[in-house]
Design a protein around this motif. Structure first.
Motif, PDB file in Angstrom:
ATOM      1  N   LYS A   1      -0.781  -8.002 -11.469  1.00  0.00           N
ATOM      2  CA  LYS A   1       0.108  -7.086 -12.638  1.00  0.00           C
ATOM      3  C   LYS A   1       1.006  -8.124 -13.340  1.00  0.00           C
ATOM      4  O   LYS A   1       1.202  -7.797 -14.485  1.00  0.00           O
ATOM      5  N   ALA A   2       1.625  -9.062 -12.481  1.00  0.00           N
ATOM      6  CA  ALA A   2       2.581  -9.965 -12.983  1.00  0.00           C
ATOM      7  C   ALA A   2       1.632 -10.783 -14.206  1.00  0.00           C
ATOM      8  O   ALA A   2       2.467 -11.381 -15.231  1.00  0.00           O
ATOM      9  N   ARG A   3       0.368 -10.963 -14.094  1.00  0.00           N
ATOM     10  CA  ARG A   3      -0.358 -11.692 -14.755  1.00  0.00           C
ATOM     11  C   ARG A   3      -1.170 -10.827 -16.044  1.00  0.00           C
ATOM     12  O   ARG A   3      -1.885 -11.332 -16.914  1.00  0.00           O
ATOM     13  N   GLN A   4      -0.774  -9.465 -15.985  1.00  0.00           N
ATOM     14  CA  GLN A   4      -1.351  -8.639 -17.038  1.00  0.00           C
ATOM     15  C   GLN A   4      -2.895  -8.583 -16.720  1.00  0.00           C
ATOM     16  O   GLN A   4      -3.415  -8.439 -18.145  1.00  0.00           O
ATOM     17  N   CYS A   5      -3.362  -8.718 -15.628  1.00  0.00           N
ATOM     18  CA  CYS A   5      -4.830  -8.996 -15.282  1.00  0.00           C
ATOM     19  C   CYS A   5      -5.096  -7.557 -14.553  1.00  0.00           C
ATOM     20  O   CYS A   5      -4.615  -7.290 -13.671  1.00  0.00           O
ATOM     21  N   GLN A   6      -6.298  -6.933 -15.152  1.00  0.00           N
ATOM     22  CA  GLN A   6      -6.416  -5.652 -14.540  1.00  0.00           C
ATOM     23  C   GLN A   6      -7.469  -5.937 -13.411  1.00  0.00           C
ATOM     24  O   GLN A   6      -8.141  -7.097 -13.218  1.00  0.00           O
ATOM     25  N   LEU A   7      -7.258  -5.169 -12.399  1.00  0.00           N
ATOM     26  CA  LEU A   7      -7.979  -5.168 -11.214  1.00  0.00           C
ATOM     27  C   LEU A   7      -8.865  -3.910 -10.685  1.00  0.00           C
ATOM     28  O   LEU A   7      -8.258  -2.892 -10.849  1.00  0.00           O
ATOM     29  N   VAL A   8      -9.998  -4.255 -10.466  1.00  0.00           N
ATOM     30  CA  VAL A   8     -11.143  -3.146 -10.286  1.00  0.00           C
ATOM     31  C   VAL A   8     -11.561  -3.520  -8.799  1.00  0.00           C
ATOM     32  O   VAL A   8     -12.066  -4.333  -8.641  1.00  0.00           O
ATOM     33  N   ILE A   9     -11.298  -2.448  -7.818  1.00  0.00           N
ATOM     34  CA  ILE A   9     -11.862  -2.763  -6.458  1.00  0.00           C
ATOM     35  C   ILE A   9     -12.719  -1.564  -6.147  1.00  0.00           C
ATOM     36  O   ILE A   9     -12.134  -0.390  -6.358  1.00  0.00           O
ATOM     37  N   VAL A  10     -13.849  -1.781  -5.614  1.00  0.00           N
ATOM     38  CA  VAL A  10     -15.106  -0.781  -5.147  1.00  0.00           C
ATOM     39  C   VAL A  10     -14.898  -1.100  -3.508  1.00  0.00           C
ATOM     40  O   VAL A  10     -15.234  -2.176  -3.224  1.00  0.00           O
TER      41      VAL A  10
ATOM     42  N   ALA B   1     -16.314  -6.701  -5.989  1.00  0.00           N
ATOM     43  CA  ALA B   1     -17.417  -5.527  -5.735  1.00  0.00           C
ATOM     44  C   ALA B   1     -17.710  -5.199  -4.236  1.00  0.00           C
ATOM     45  O   ALA B   1     -18.918  -5.428  -3.572  1.00  0.00           O
ATOM     46  N   GLY B   2     -16.698  -4.690  -3.644  1.00  0.00           N
ATOM     47  CA  GLY B   2     -16.986  -4.330  -2.105  1.00  0.00           C
ATOM     48  C   GLY B   2     -16.582  -5.172  -1.022  1.00  0.00           C
ATOM     49  O   GLY B   2     -16.468  -6.523  -1.247  1.00  0.00           O
ATOM     50  N   ASP B   3     -16.128  -4.784   0.115  1.00  0.00           N
ATOM     51  CA  ASP B   3     -15.641  -5.417   1.509  1.00  0.00           C
ATOM     52  C   ASP B   3     -14.644  -6.324   1.195  1.00  0.00           C
ATOM     53  O   ASP B   3     -14.760  -7.661   1.460  1.00  0.00           O
ATOM     54  N   VAL B   4     -13.575  -5.682   0.694  1.00  0.00           N
ATOM     55  CA  VAL B   4     -12.156  -6.520   0.607  1.00  0.00           C
ATOM     56  C   VAL B   4     -11.975  -6.726   1.868  1.00  0.00           C
ATOM     57  O   VAL B   4     -11.399  -7.883   2.340  1.00  0.00           O
ATOM     58  N   PHE B   5     -12.035  -5.943   2.994  1.00  0.00           N
ATOM     59  CA  PHE B   5     -11.527  -6.075   4.301  1.00  0.00           C
ATOM     60  C   PHE B   5     -12.652  -6.186   5.070  1.00  0.00           C
ATOM     61  O   PHE B   5     -13.898  -5.857   4.787  1.00  0.00           O
TER      62      PHE B   5
ATOM     63  N   SER C   1      -3.097   3.970  -0.772  1.00  0.00           N
ATOM     64  CA  SER C   1      -2.501   3.322  -1.694  1.00  0.00           C
ATOM     65  C   SER C   1      -3.131   3.618  -3.118  1.00  0.00           C
ATOM     66  O   SER C   1      -2.556   3.118  -3.886  1.00  0.00           O
ATOM     67  N   LYS C   2      -4.113   4.151  -3.205  1.00  0.00           N
ATOM     68  CA  LYS C   2      -4.910   4.300  -4.521  1.00  0.00           C
ATOM     69  C   LYS C   2      -4.202   4.687  -5.787  1.00  0.00           C
ATOM     70  O   LYS C   2      -4.103   4.199  -6.761  1.00  0.00           O
ATOM     71  N   SER C   3      -3.545   5.842  -5.484  1.00  0.00           N
ATOM     72  CA  SER C   3      -2.325   6.545  -6.543  1.00  0.00           C
ATOM     73  C   SER C   3      -1.585   5.266  -6.977  1.00  0.00           C
ATOM     74  O   SER C   3      -1.211   5.302  -8.167  1.00  0.00           O
ATOM     75  N   LEU C   4      -0.883   4.773  -6.178  1.00  0.00           N
ATOM     76  CA  LEU C   4       0.111   3.867  -6.392  1.00  0.00           C
ATOM     77  C   LEU C   4      -0.347   2.899  -7.099  1.00  0.00           C
ATOM     78  O   LEU C   4       0.174   2.147  -8.186  1.00  0.00           O
ATOM     79  N   LEU C   5      -1.417   2.249  -6.723  1.00  0.00           N
ATOM     80  CA  LEU C   5      -1.937   0.958  -7.161  1.00  0.00           C
ATOM     81  C   LEU C   5      -2.546   1.202  -8.839  1.00  0.00           C
ATOM     82  O   LEU C   5      -2.163   0.180  -9.606  1.00  0.00           O
ATOM     83  N   ALA C   6      -2.631   2.727  -8.993  1.00  0.00           N
ATOM     84  CA  ALA C   6      -3.181   2.789 -10.420  1.00  0.00           C
ATOM     85  C   ALA C   6      -2.269   2.418 -11.373  1.00  0.00           C
ATOM     86  O   ALA C   6      -2.126   2.135 -12.626  1.00  0.00           O
ATOM     87  N   TYR C   7      -0.744   2.740 -11.004  1.00  0.00           N
ATOM     88  CA  TYR C   7       0.373   2.571 -11.770  1.00  0.00           C
ATOM     89  C   TYR C   7       0.569   0.880 -12.151  1.00  0.00           C
ATOM     90  O   TYR C   7       1.330   0.469 -12.854  1.00  0.00           O
ATOM     91  N   LEU C   8      -0.037   0.044 -11.206  1.00  0.00           N
ATOM     92  CA  LEU C   8      -0.071  -1.339 -11.342  1.00  0.00           C
ATOM     93  C   LEU C   8      -1.188  -1.818 -11.753  1.00  0.00           C
ATOM     94  O   LEU C   8      -1.531  -3.021 -11.676  1.00  0.00           O
ATOM     95  N   ASP C   9      -1.906  -1.231 -12.653  1.00  0.00           N
ATOM     96  CA  ASP C   9      -3.420  -1.698 -13.345  1.00  0.00           C
ATOM     97  C   ASP C   9      -4.412  -1.981 -12.469  1.00  0.00           C
ATOM     98  O   ASP C   9      -5.266  -2.827 -12.532  1.00  0.00           O
ATOM     99  N   THR C  10      -4.481  -1.587 -11.134  1.00  0.00           N
ATOM    100  CA  THR C  10      -5.468  -1.614 -10.028  1.00  0.00           C
ATOM    101  C   THR C  10      -6.057  -0.341 -10.039  1.00  0.00           C
ATOM    102  O   THR C  10      -5.411   0.682  -9.639  1.00  0.00           O
ATOM    103  N   GLN C  11      -7.374  -0.212 -10.311  1.00  0.00           N
ATOM    104  CA  GLN C  11      -8.286   1.020 -10.063  1.00  0.00           C
ATOM    105  C   GLN C  11      -9.049   0.818  -8.885  1.00  0.00           C
ATOM    106  O   GLN C  11      -9.726  -0.335  -8.862  1.00  0.00           O
ATOM    107  N   VAL C  12      -9.120   1.791  -7.956  1.00  0.00           N
ATOM    108  CA  VAL C  12      -9.741   1.822  -6.554  1.00  0.00           C
ATOM    109  C   VAL C  12     -10.843   3.004  -6.899  1.00  0.00           C
ATOM    110  O   VAL C  12     -10.685   4.044  -6.680  1.00  0.00           O
ATOM    111  N   ALA C  13     -12.210   2.295  -6.425  1.00  0.00           N
ATOM    112  CA  ALA C  13     -13.353   3.562  -6.412  1.00  0.00           C
ATOM    113  C   ALA C  13     -13.671   3.262  -4.992  1.00  0.00           C
ATOM    114  O   ALA C  13     -14.640   2.440  -4.599  1.00  0.00           O
ATOM    115  N   SER C  14     -13.171   4.356  -4.037  1.00  0.00           N
ATOM    116  CA  SER C  14     -13.617   4.164  -2.528  1.00  0.00           C
ATOM    117  C   SER C  14     -14.646   4.876  -2.108  1.00  0.00           C
ATOM    118  O   SER C  14     -15.190   4.865  -1.128  1.00  0.00           O
TER     119      SER C  14
END
Length: 425
Positions: free
Chosen positions: A71-80, A46-50, A93-106
């Motif tokens: 992705k290797a664990r088949q665990c979805q990731l949501v980053i806001v 929920a925010g401030d990854v960096f 990298s938002k579009s690329l990460l979407a293919y790896l089951d990671t959704q980014v709301a920037s």
């Protein structure tokens, strides 16, 4: 399904000249082990990854490796995104990460509200929860300035627009829920300061000059609200389902003394129509708080010089790790050799002195509240008592009189509320 809520990693942070790289690496390794152990289906950050908009290369590597490990664990990731995160950097990298089951709301997207509603699927591939992925809402993202507005009008306008945005995203999730045979829980996110949340030294104020904190009434009826920005883990609602997970590592010395946690949310138990075998049994808690190990020993000591030196001698030290130390010496007279005396006390010990501060006894008495108590932990009487203690101009008799008047007001207020508010105060 199980969802893990965490926030405020601040990858790339430097703490008084010290890198947190090893701590973050240890935390991520611990987190991945927890994902395996608890069979976590999704993780929400929920925010401030960096820590900054231009993080060092190793922090970006950690971020992208995390995506691959999830992705290797088949665990979805949501980053806001949080207020420390760069929208443009996350978008790279938002579009690329979407293919790896990671959704980014920037960033808030007023034109495509549906883009903020993310489906989380269980291991059978069925939708088990909707996430209303709301990032840090910058005022310019949700409202337009109007010439001639007063400060109060700006505050009310921003509050209204933030509330409207949350409601629109929630309504979109409710519409998607209608398409399912069985409705599933709706999880909200946010990166902001909510009323009742106790901030720490390392938290930057949000909405400076307009709106300092949001009331919980601004949020729709989420089944769970995963909040970020405040680094101390704490609930802001009575049932505990609107809460801050807190940062995984202490980002300032005043965050010591409280457990660092992640929250595991069981969506099956969140559902209102969850089947109960025994009507007389205690209901199962859908939330599980998991304490995070301490990866870097830290200590903050306070007292007069003699007391501080005694506290240093009593510290429990690990042989394989250096302790980071902050010292506050309380004394009215100026002591020119404070730093030298403290250095002598830690000589030959695995201790690194990061900060020495001096404070007078008057400053100490003027502390309004204990730093590690939140308003949610205090009664109205506690707040009043602390306020009296902080006012040095009151003598004992005056304090007694004020306390009696205060208690009389409380009784009258309770009677007024019991009468349904009809009796005039």
């Amino acid at each position: 399904m199980k969802i893990l809520h965490t926030s405020d990693w601040h990858l790339g942070q430097h703490f008084m000249g010290k890198s947190r790289r090893d701590e973050h690496k240890a935390f991520i390794d611990w987190l991945l082990a927890l994902v395996d152990k608890e069979s976590i289906d999704a993780v929400i950050i929920a925010g401030d990854v960096f820590d900054t908009g231009s993080p060092p290369s190793y922090a970006r590597e950690m971020y992208h490796q995390l995506v691959l490990d999830m992705k290797a664990r088949q665990c979805q990731l949501v980053i806001v995104a949080g207020n420390h995160d760069s929208v443009s950097m996350l978008n790279e990298s938002k579009s690329l990460l979407a293919y790896l089951d990671t959704q980014v709301a920037s960033q808030a997207n007023l034109e495509e509200i549906d883009s903020h509603v993310i489906a989380l699927k269980n291991k059978e591939g069925d939708v088990a929860a909707w996430v209303c992925a709301v990032p840090y809402l910058r005022p310019k993202d949700v409202m337009h300035s109007v010439a001639g507005q007063s400060e109060q009008e700006k505050k009310l306008g921003l509050l209204q627009m933030i509330g409207d945005f949350y409601q629109r995203v929630y309504d979109a999730a409710c519409e998607k829920n209608k398409s399912l045979k069985t409705p599933v829980p709706i999880i909200g996110t946010g990166h902001l300061t909510a009323v009742g949340g106790q901030v720490s030294e390392s938290v930057r104020d949000l909405y400076v000059g307009t709106l300092e904190a949001l009331p919980t009434s601004v949020f729709p009826a989420f089944d769970y609200l995963a909040l970020g920005h405040i680094h101390r883990a704490q609930p802001i609602s009575k049932n505990g389902r609107f809460r801050y997970s807190g940062s995984p590592i202490p980002l300032s010395f005043d965050e010591l003394g409280r457990d660092k946690t992640v929250v595991i949310v069981d969506t099956d138990l969140l559902a209102e129509d969850a089947f109960v075998d025994d009507l007389f049994a205690e209901p199962a808690d859908p939330l599980q708080l998991v304490s995070i190990p301490n990866f870097q020993p830290m200590a903050s000591l306070k007292g007069n010089l003699k007391e501080v030196i005694k506290q240093i001698a009593a510290l429990e030290l690990a042989a394989d790790k250096t302790l980071w130390l902050e010292v506050t010496v309380i004394a009215d007279e100026y002591l020119s050799d404070v730093h030298k005396r403290v250095l002598e006390a830690i000589d030959d010990k695995p201790i690194e002195l990061l900060r020495v501060m001096r404070r007078s006894t008057v400053e100490k008495k003027n502390e309004g509240f204990e730093a590690r108590k939140t308003l949610s932990e205090l009664t109205v009487g506690d707040v009043f008592e602390q306020s009296l203690k902080s006012n040095l101009e009151l003598d004992e008799d005056e304090s007694i009189i004020l306390t009696e008047l205060f208690n009389a007001c409380l009784v009258e207020l309770e009677e007024h509320q019991q009468d349904g508010g009809e009796k005039p105060l």
